[in-house]
Structure formats: structure tokens, C-alpha cells
Design a protein around this motif. Structure first.
Motif, PDB file in Angstrom:
ATOM      1  N   HIS A  44       0.828  -1.205   0.000  1.00 49.58           N
ATOM      2  CA  HIS A  44       0.000   0.000   0.000  1.00 49.58           C
ATOM      3  C   HIS A  44       0.865   1.260   0.000  1.00 49.58           C
ATOM      4  N   LYS A  45       1.980   1.228   0.731  1.00 48.04           N
ATOM      5  CA  LYS A  45       2.842   2.406   0.858  1.00 48.04           C
ATOM      6  C   LYS A  45       3.845   2.523  -0.288  1.00 48.04           C
ATOM      7  N   ASN A  46       4.182   1.408  -0.912  1.00 52.63           N
ATOM      8  CA  ASN A  46       5.155   1.412  -2.003  1.00 52.63           C
ATOM      9  C   ASN A  46       4.676   0.427  -3.059  1.00 52.63           C
ATOM     10  N   GLY A  47       4.165   0.963  -4.152  1.00 50.92           N
ATOM     11  CA  GLY A  47       3.570   0.122  -5.188  1.00 50.92           C
ATOM     12  C   GLY A  47       4.511  -0.871  -5.834  1.00 50.92           C
ATOM     13  N   TRP A  48       5.828  -0.665  -5.679  1.00 51.71           N
ATOM     14  CA  TRP A  48       6.792  -1.612  -6.244  1.00 51.71           C
ATOM     15  C   TRP A  48       6.927  -2.859  -5.370  1.00 51.71           C
ATOM     16  N   PHE A  49       6.503  -2.773  -4.112  1.00 48.07           N
ATOM     17  CA  PHE A  49       6.700  -3.885  -3.180  1.00 48.07           C
ATOM     18  C   PHE A  49       5.515  -4.848  -3.238  1.00 48.07           C
ATOM     19  N   ASP A  50       5.350  -5.515  -4.359  1.00 47.67           N
ATOM     20  CA  ASP A  50       4.249  -6.475  -4.457  1.00 47.67           C
ATOM     21  C   ASP A  50       4.594  -7.731  -3.657  1.00 47.67           C
ATOM     22  N   PRO A  51       3.575  -8.495  -3.253  1.00 45.99           N
ATOM     23  CA  PRO A  51       3.815  -9.666  -2.395  1.00 45.99           C
ATOM     24  C   PRO A  51       4.835 -10.645  -2.951  1.00 45.99           C
ATOM     25  N   GLU A  52       4.848 -10.850  -4.264  1.00 46.17           N
ATOM     26  CA  GLU A  52       5.798 -11.810  -4.847  1.00 46.17           C
ATOM     27  C   GLU A  52       7.234 -11.415  -4.550  1.00 46.17           C
ATOM     28  N   ASN A  53       7.544 -10.127  -4.714  1.00 44.64           N
ATOM     29  CA  ASN A  53       8.915  -9.685  -4.485  1.00 44.64           C
ATOM     30  C   ASN A  53       9.254  -9.631  -3.005  1.00 44.64           C
ATOM     31  N   VAL A  54       8.293  -9.267  -2.159  1.00 44.71           N
ATOM     32  CA  VAL A  54       8.550  -9.283  -0.715  1.00 44.71           C
ATOM     33  C   VAL A  54       8.808 -10.713  -0.247  1.00 44.71           C
ATOM     34  N   LEU A  55       8.004 -11.643  -0.728  1.00 45.57           N
ATOM     35  CA  LEU A  55       8.212 -13.045  -0.353  1.00 45.57           C
ATOM     36  C   LEU A  55       9.543 -13.563  -0.879  1.00 45.57           C
ATOM     37  N   PHE A  56       9.958 -13.093  -2.040  1.00 51.05           N
ATOM     38  CA  PHE A  56      11.270 -13.480  -2.562  1.00 51.05           C
ATOM     39  C   PHE A  56      12.362 -13.007  -1.617  1.00 51.05           C
ATOM     40  N   ALA A  57      12.232 -11.770  -1.130  1.00 55.72           N
ATOM     41  CA  ALA A  57      13.221 -11.239  -0.177  1.00 55.72           C
ATOM     42  C   ALA A  57      13.194 -12.039   1.117  1.00 55.72           C
TER      43      ALA A  57
END
Length: 348
Positions: A44-57
Motif C-alpha cells: 500500500h505504501k510502495n507500489g513496487w513492493f508487491d507480495p511476490e517480491n517481498v516473499l522473494f526477499a
């Protein structure tokens, strides 16, 4: 139990949780809910941080936060070196990709120091979740982790990451004391024309992961004079769903329009624009390329430009190259800008 062992165990616990959470087999219901809430708020705060990429991290960090890997990493340094008097280290984090400053934070904690942290507004949700989890397991860490949104004061050393412009600011304010100040760097790939389709597909991971926003994201490729780009486009086609991401799509449309209006010659496959350009830094949804005829001349150039480059992806071109598809999964000893953070922290 020593403070170092308590800290070490806290990160082991975090690694176990991240692995279990990413595999959907975590039994820590409360923290599962908090993690899901953090992922949603981060998006919500950063549109680039979609769940797929956060989960990858999350998955990438979970993979290295094991007893075997942490121990192997730390054994490279003098015994008992983490038991020196603690200092306060100011940590100014970037926010271009999820948890991009985690390695610095981990290094500060495992060398026994206190972290005075200024989070990036682009990544201030996930870190708070990570810190809350660590403190819930080891409450003593609360005394060693401080987040500030005001002027940073009372520190003994600085680790700061930003753009070339902010680096000048950092140098002015923090350059007199012990410091690591990082500037812009980019990653490249050198193709020789004999790469397999599998290697080129793996290169797509280096290009598209985190939408190319990381310093370890491949932003440019070097190709032989007679290189057939159709082979590359065919291998990269599996990544075409990326164009469905609104922010990426908007950047693609904008950059394509700029290139066409400027009458630049481009190659385009509907989700990635290839432009011949000498720069190492390409805009989102673009990949720069440059042709080479003499490999030795290119090697000399890359050696001379080492301070501008984070990763070089290739197969048998340079001794310190990185395998296709691995830029976004560095090991614990893969230090940003080649500066040994742990060694720096042990000497302050």
C-alpha cells in the motif's frame, strides 16, 4: 549465554520463521498474521513492493539465516572479535527493494554494536516487522535497536546508502568519522553468443526481479557485433506478465514514447525496450546494450569501471563474474561495493 549467542540465536529463529512462512507451514499464527499485514501495508505504501517480491526477499534471507551459513560466515573473522566494546552505528537505509539494508543491520547486530537506524520512507514497514520479531524472541535486543526520524546524533560510525547526490551529502556530514558511504552502482551481463536458452532465461531473473530497481539488477548487456537478439527475446518471453504491473507498464509506455519521439533506434518485445547506449544505468522497463568486437578491450574497460559496477554476469568471461540468475541471491560474504562491512565494524 553470551550476548553474542543470544543475538545469533535470535537471527536463527528469524530465519526459521521466514522459511516456514514462505513455505506456508509456519505454526506461529500470530506472527503469520503480522507478516501478512506487513506485506499488505508495504504494498500500500510502495507500489513496487508487491507480495511476490517481498516473499522473494523473505525467502532469500531465510535461506542464509541458518546456523551453518551464519557460522561459516563469521568464522572468517578473529575469534572473540564480536566481544569488543559496543559502539553505536548510524545506519541510513535505502528503500529501492524490500529489506535492502538487512545485511548491514545483521552485520551490526552480530558484531555486538548498537544500531541507530533511519529507515527509508519506501521501506519502513517490513523492517519494523523484522525488528519486532527479533525483539519478541530476544527482548535484550530492544536496547540495541533504535529507529529515529529526526537528526541522527551520538553515533560512533556510519553506514549510509543512497544515490550519487545523497552520497555527497553523506560525505559532507559523516565523512570525518569511520564510515561506509555507498553511491549508485549498476550490474551488467556480458554475453558471448553461445549461451543456452536456460542461461538466458536465468538472465531474465537478473533483469526483471524487483522490476530492475536493485543495484544488483542487470541494467545493461554487452553483446558480440553479430548478436541475434531474437534468441534473447525468445528466452525472456516467460517474463512477459510483468507488463501487467501498472507502475512498470507506465514506465514502459513513457520510456518508449520518449525514445520514439527522440528517434532513437530501439528493439521492443512488448514488455522490455532494448536501446543501444554507453551508459550503465537504464530506466525501468529498458535494458541498454552495447556491442563489442574485442573481448580483451572490454575486459580492460570493465576493470577500469569497477567502481561503477556491482555485479558482472557472464559465463567464463571474468574471474569474479556471477552465474546467470543469481544476482539477487547473494551470499553473506557478498558485500555491497566489495567493502567488507563486518571487518569495518570490528575495527571501529
Amino acid at each position: 549465554m553470551s550476548d553474542h549467542n543470544k543475538t545469533f540465536n535470535a537471527f536463527l529463529k528469524l530465519g526459521g520463521f521466514l522459511r516456514a512462512f514462505c513455505n506456508d507451514d509456519s505454526t506461529e499464527t500470530e506472527w503469520n498474521d503480522k507478516a501478512n499485514a506487513a506485506i499488505a501495508l508495504a504494498k500500500h505504501k510502495n507500489g513496487w513492493f508487491d507480495p511476490e517480491n517481498v516473499l522473494f526477499a523473505f525467502k532469500s534471507w531465510g535461506a542464509v539465516l541458518t546456523e551453518e551459513k551464519l557460522s561459516a560466515w563469521l568464522t572468517e573473522y578473529p575469534k572473540n572479535s564480536t566481544e569488543k566494546s559496543a559502539k553505536t552505528v548510524a545506519l541510513i537505509m535505502a528503500g529501492n527493494i524490500p529489506l535492502v539494508g538487512f545485511h548491514d543491520f545483521l552485520s551490526i547486530m552480530l558484531t555486538g554494536h548498537t544500531a541507530l537506524i533511519k529507515l527509508s520512507s519506501n521501506d519502513n514497514v517490513l523492517f519494523r516487522f523484522i525488528m519486532d520479531y527479533l525483539i519478541s524472541f530476544e527482548p535484550s535486543l530492544q536496547e540495541r535497536i533504535s529507529i529515529t526520524e529526526t537528526k541522527m546524533e551520538g553515533f560512533d560510525a556510519v553506514i549510509a546508502t543512497g544515490s550519487n547526490n545523497t552520497a555527497r551529502y553523506f560525505e559532507y556530514y559523516f565523512g570525518k568519522g569511520p564510515h561506509i558511504i555507498r553511491k549508485n552502482r549498476n550490474s551488467i551481463a556480458v554475453l558471448r553468443g553461445n549461451e543456452s536458452e536456460g542461461q538466458l532465461r536465468a538472465l531474465g531473473e537478473d533483469i526483471f526481479r524487483y522490476y530492475g530497481l536493485g543495484c544488483r539488477s542487470v541494467a545493461k548487456i554487452f553483446v558480440p557485433e553479430d548478436y541475434d537478439f531474437d534468441v534473447l527475446f525468445k528466452a525472456l518471453y516467460k517474463f512477459h506478465p510483468i507488463i501487467e504491473q501498472l507502475k512498470y507498464s507506465n514506465n514502459y509506455d513513457y520510456n518508449k514514447a520518449v525514445y520514439l519521439m527522440s528517434e532513437f533506434k530501439i528493439l521492443d518485445n512488448g514488455f522490455l525496450i532494448l536501446k543501444e547506449d554507453e551508459s550503465y544505468s537504464s530506466p525501468i522497463a529498458s535494458l541498454f546494450y552495447e556491442r563489442y568486437s574485442d573481448p580483451q578491450t572490454l575486459k580492460t574497460r570493465l576493470e577500469n569501471d569497477a567502481d561503477l559496477l556491482q555485479c558482472i554476469v557472464s559465463n567464463g568471461f571474468l574471474p569474479d563474474e556471477i552465474e546467470f540468475g543469481t544476482t539477487q541471491t547473494p551470499s553473506l560474504s557478498d558485500y555491497a561495493d566489495g567493502v567488507d562491512t563486518v571487518d569495518f565494524l570490528l575495527k571501529i
